[in-house]
Scaffold this motif. Structure first.
Motif, short mmCIF file in Angstrom:
data_model
loop_
_atom_site.label_atom_id
_atom_site.label_comp_id
_atom_site.label_asym_id
_atom_site.label_seq_id
_atom_site.Cartn_x
_atom_site.Cartn_y
_atom_site.Cartn_z
N THR A 138 35.61 47.20 39.66
CA THR A 138 34.97 45.91 39.88
C THR A 138 35.73 45.16 40.97
OG1 THR A 138 34.22 45.74 37.59
CG2 THR A 138 34.35 43.70 38.85
N LYS A 146 36.42 41.88 43.18
CA LYS A 146 36.27 40.44 43.08
C LYS A 146 36.76 39.77 44.37
CE LYS A 146 36.85 40.36 38.05
NZ LYS A 146 37.55 39.74 36.89
N ARG A 154 29.93 31.41 40.58
CA ARG A 154 30.11 32.85 40.68
C ARG A 154 28.77 33.57 40.85
NH1 ARG A 154 31.72 31.88 35.62
NH2 ARG A 154 33.86 32.50 36.08
N LYS A 202 27.56 37.68 40.00
CA LYS A 202 27.92 39.00 39.50
C LYS A 202 26.79 39.98 39.79
CE LYS A 202 31.03 37.75 35.67
NZ LYS A 202 31.27 37.92 34.20
N GLU A 243 30.83 47.42 40.24
CA GLU A 243 30.42 46.02 40.08
C GLU A 243 31.11 45.16 41.13
OE1 GLU A 243 29.51 45.37 35.41
OE2 GLU A 243 31.63 45.57 35.93
N VAL A 244 30.50 44.04 41.43
CA VAL A 244 31.04 43.08 42.39
C VAL A 244 30.93 41.69 41.78
CG1 VAL A 244 30.71 41.99 44.64
CG2 VAL A 244 30.52 44.48 44.42
N GLU A 245 31.96 40.88 42.00
CA GLU A 245 31.91 39.49 41.56
C GLU A 245 32.41 38.59 42.69
OE1 GLU A 245 33.38 36.53 37.93
OE2 GLU A 245 33.96 38.65 37.93
N LEU A 281 33.42 34.70 43.68
CA LEU A 281 33.83 33.44 43.08
C LEU A 281 33.93 32.37 44.15
CD1 LEU A 281 36.64 34.83 40.76
CD2 LEU A 281 34.37 34.07 40.06
N SER A 329 43.76 37.76 40.32
CA SER A 329 42.45 37.41 39.77
C SER A 329 41.31 37.85 40.68
CB SER A 329 42.36 35.89 39.54
OG SER A 329 43.32 35.46 38.60
N VAL A 330 41.59 37.95 41.98
CA VAL A 330 40.63 38.47 42.95
C VAL A 330 41.33 39.49 43.83
CG1 VAL A 330 39.26 36.35 42.97
CG2 VAL A 330 41.08 36.65 44.66
N HIS A 331 40.54 40.31 44.49
CA HIS A 331 41.09 41.36 45.35
C HIS A 331 41.09 40.98 46.82
CE1 HIS A 331 39.48 43.51 41.74
NE2 HIS A 331 40.69 44.03 41.79
N HIS A 345 31.96 44.08 50.34
CA HIS A 345 31.52 44.66 49.08
C HIS A 345 30.79 45.98 49.28
CE1 HIS A 345 28.31 42.10 50.70
NE2 HIS A 345 27.50 43.03 50.25
#
Length: 530
Positions: free
Chosen positions: A52, A54, A218, A220, A237-239, A241, A257-259, A524
Motif C-alpha cells: 500500500t 501512501k 484522503r 483510497k 492499494e494507494v492512499e 492524504l 506514515s507516508v512513503h 502511484h
C-alpha cells in the motif's frame, strides 16, 4: 491522410522535440502497443507488485469534488491520473506518448485524427468508444461550462467519430494541440446517449479504482485488475492524504506514515536528506510562484501601480531566502527557460526603488495595498509576501499582508480577491500555458487581463502563434506574447522553483517526469516498492 503527408509529418526533424508536430513514437514508426512492450521489457528486471503506497500532498480542500472540470491542486491532479487516463500522456523526457489513443496525426494541424486503443474498459465494465471521448470533451467545452480548461478546448470547433477514430476539427491550426489532451482535467469518463454517466462518479479507465473519497482529507483506491497497462500500477492499494500543513507533512514522512510527500520546504531539505530512510528527489521544472494583480479591480487597474509593484520586488532575495537557491528569478511572464520558445533576450526586471517610486507617484494611489497570502499557495508564501512588503516600503509603498486560512484558499481567495499569491506548475508548451491562465477565454485568468489594448494584442498573437508552423516565426510571436505579459499584464512572477519531493528509501522508480510534481502526478502508477 496521404502517404506523402504521413512521411512529412513523421520526419525526425519535426518530431523528436517534445513540441514536435507529431508524437515521437509516430516519428519512429512505432505504434502504442510496441512502445508498451518496450517499456515492459525495460522495467521487467526491477518493478514488483504489492503493498500500500501512501502519499502526503500539500494541497486539498473540503470543497474538492470528483468532477474533473473542478480539479485544482497537486492532490486532485494525482487523483485524475489515479482513476483515469487521457488520450495521450507526457513522459519523463517531456515527449507525448500513447495512452487511450494508440496513434494520432494531422495533415494541416487543424484536423486531428486520434485512433483509440482497442480492448480498454472502464471500471464499470463499459468498453471505451469515441462517444466517451466526445462526451468528456464536451463536458468542458459545453455552453455555460465553468471548467478550468474551457479556454483550452474552446478552440475545438467540432468532433466526430469515424469508426474507432475521434476526429477533432479546430477553429484554427494548432501544432501543439495533442499536448492539450494530456491535461489532467481531460481524463476520459464513460458516457451514455451523448452525455457523461456521472461526472462525479470517479469511474475511469485508470490503474486504480476509488474506494473512498473524503474531500480535503484522503483518497483510497485499489488496483484495477483489468488495467490495460500491464507494466504499470504496481501497488495493490494507494492512499492519498491531504496534509496542507508543511510541518505535519514532513513529520508524516519522517515517521513513516507516508512513503512520499510533495512540496518539501527548501529550508528543511538538508534535514530530511540526513534521515537514513529518506531520499530527496528534486527536478528543475516550469513551476513558478505568482502574485497576480487583478486588472479589473482597483487599484490594480492602473498601469503605473502595477509597474511600481513589479519594480518594488527583490527577486534574487526571494530565490535566496524562500527557495534557498532551489530555483531561479522570474521575469513577470510564465514561460521558463525549460520551454522551447523562452524569450531569453527580454531584459530581466530588477528591483529599482526609484522607478517604483516614480510609477507609484504617477498612479496617484495612497494608503496600504492588501496582499492576501497563505502557505497553501507554496511553502513560505506568507514570508515571501512579507519580503515584498519590506522591499516595497523602500519605495514608499505600503503593503499590508493578509494571512488567509489554508482551507478554502483556492476557492475563496485565489482568483477572487484583488491581489493574492499562487503557484503554477507550468505547462510543456507556450500555448498551453497561455491558454490556461492568460487568454481572455479561460476562467483561470488569475489577473483578469482581458480588456487593455496590450491584452487584446496578446490574444491575437497567441492565436497566430499556435497556427504558425514555421519555428522562427513562431519564436518571434511567442517572444512578443511574453513581452506583452511582462510589460502590461497583472502578472508579478518573481521566481521559478524546483520540484522538491521527499521519498522513502523503500520506494523505487525510474527516470522521473517534471511536468507535474510526483513524477508527472503519476508516482502511484510508475513507482513500486523496492
Amino acid at each position: 491522410m496521404t502517404k506523402d503527408t504521413k512521411r512529412w509529418l513523421s520526419s525526425p526533424a519535426k518530431t523528436l522535440s517534445r513540441r514536435g508536430f507529431m508524437t515521437s513514437a509516430m516519428a519512429a514508426g512505432m505504434a502504442g502497443p510496441a512502445l508498451m512492450s518496450l517499456s515492459g521489457q525495460a522495467l521487467a528486471a526491477g518493478p514488483k507488485r504489492g503493498g500500500t503506497f501512501k502519499v502526503g500532498f500539500g494541497s486539498g480542500s473540503t470543497t474538492d469534488n470528483l468532477d474533473p472540470a473542478t480539479y485544482e491542486g497537486t492532490i486532485m491532479t494525482a487523483v485524475a491520473f489515479l482513476y483515469g487516463n487521457n488520450l495521450v500522456e507526457v513522459d519523463a523526457n517531456g515527449a507525448l506518448q500513447p495512452e487511450l489513443a494508440e496513434s494520432w496525426g494531422s495533415e494541416d494541424a487543424k484536423t486531428w485524427v486520434f485512433t483509440l486503443r482497442a480492448g480498454v474498459t472502464f471500471h464499470n465494465g463499459q468498453a471505451l468508444t469515441p462517444a466517451d471521448v466526445i462526451a468528456t470533451i464536451n463536458h468542458h467545452r459545453g455552453e455555460g461550462s465553468k471548467s478550468a480548461v474551457n479556454g483550452l478546448v474552446s478552440q475545438i470547433k467540432d468532433m466526430r467519430a469515424d469508426g474507432n477514430n475521434v476526429v477533432f476539427e479546430l477553429d484554427g491550426a494548432n501544432a501543439d494541440f495533442p499536448f492539450i489532451l494530456s491535461d489532467y482535467h481531460l481524463v476520459i469518463l464513460p458516457s451514455k446517449d451523448g452525455a457523461l454517466i456521472d461526472p462525479q462518479g470517479g469511474i475511469g479507465t485508470g490503474g486504480y479504482i476509488i474506494d473512498e473519497f473524503e474531500p480535503g482529507v484522503r483518497v483510497k483506491a485499489h488496483r484495477n485488475p483489468d488495467y490495460f497497462k500491464s507494466d504499470r500500477a504496481h501497488f495493490d492499494e494507494v492512499e492519498f492524504l491531504a496534509i496542507v500543513d508543511l510541518t505535519a507533512r514532513q513529520n508524516a514522512l519522517l515517521n513513516g506514515s507516508v512513503h512520499a510527500i510533495d512540496r518539501v520546504d527548501p529550508k528543511t531539505v538538508a534535514l530530511l536528506g540526513r534521515a537514513p530512510n529518506i531520499n530527496i528527489l528534486e527536478k528543475t521544472s516550469t513551476l513558478h510562484y505568482t502574485f497576480p494583480m487583478r486588472v479589473d479591480a482597483a487599484p490594480f487597474d492602473n498601469y503605473d501601480l502595477r509597474m511600481a509593484l513589479k519594480y518594488a520586488v527583490k527577486r534574487q532575495e526571494l530565490v535566496d531566502k524562500i527557495l534557498l537557491g532551489h530555483g531561479a528569478v522570474g521575469n513577470d511572464h510564465p514561460i521558463s527557460t525549460a520551454n522551447q520558445y523562452h524569450a531569453g533576450d527580454l531584459a530581466q526586471r530588477e528591483f529599482d526603488a526609484d522607478k517604483a517610486a516614480f510609477h507609484y507617484k504617477k498612479s496617484g494611489h495612497s494608503g496600504p495595498l492588501q496582499l492576501s497570502s497563505s502557505d497553501a499557495a507554496f511553502a513560505g508564501a506568507v514570508d515571501a509576501a512579507q519580503l515584498i512588503a519590506a522591499s516595497a516600503a523602500e519605495a514608499g509603498i505600503e503593503i499590508e499582508v493578509v494571512r488567509e486560512p489554508s482551507d478554502g484558499y483556492w476557492s475563496n481567495v485565489w482568483n477572487k480577491k484583488p491581489w493574492t499569491v499562487a503557484y503554477w506548475s507550468g505547462r510543456p508548451t507556450e500555448d498551453w500555458m497561455f491558454a490556461s491562465a492568460y487568454t481572455d477565454d479561460t476562467d483561470w485568468n488569475e489577473t483578469a487581463w482581458r480588456t487593455t489594448e496590450a491584452a487584446k494584442r496578446f490574444n491575437a498573437v497567441v492565436i497566430e502563434a499556435r497556427s504558425e508552423l514555421d519555428s522562427d516565426k513562431r519564436r518571434a510571436l511567442y517572444a512578443e506574447a511574453q513581452t506583452l505579459v511582462h510589460d502590461d499584464g497583472g502578472a508579478l512572477i518573481p521566481m521559478f522553483a524546483n520540484h522538491i519531493m521527499g521519498v522513502a528509501s523503500t520506494v523505487a522508480h525510474g527516470e522521473v517526469a517534471a511536468n507535474w510534481e510526483m513524477d508527472g502526478a503519476k508516482a502511484h502508477e510508475r513507482w513500486w516498492f523496492a
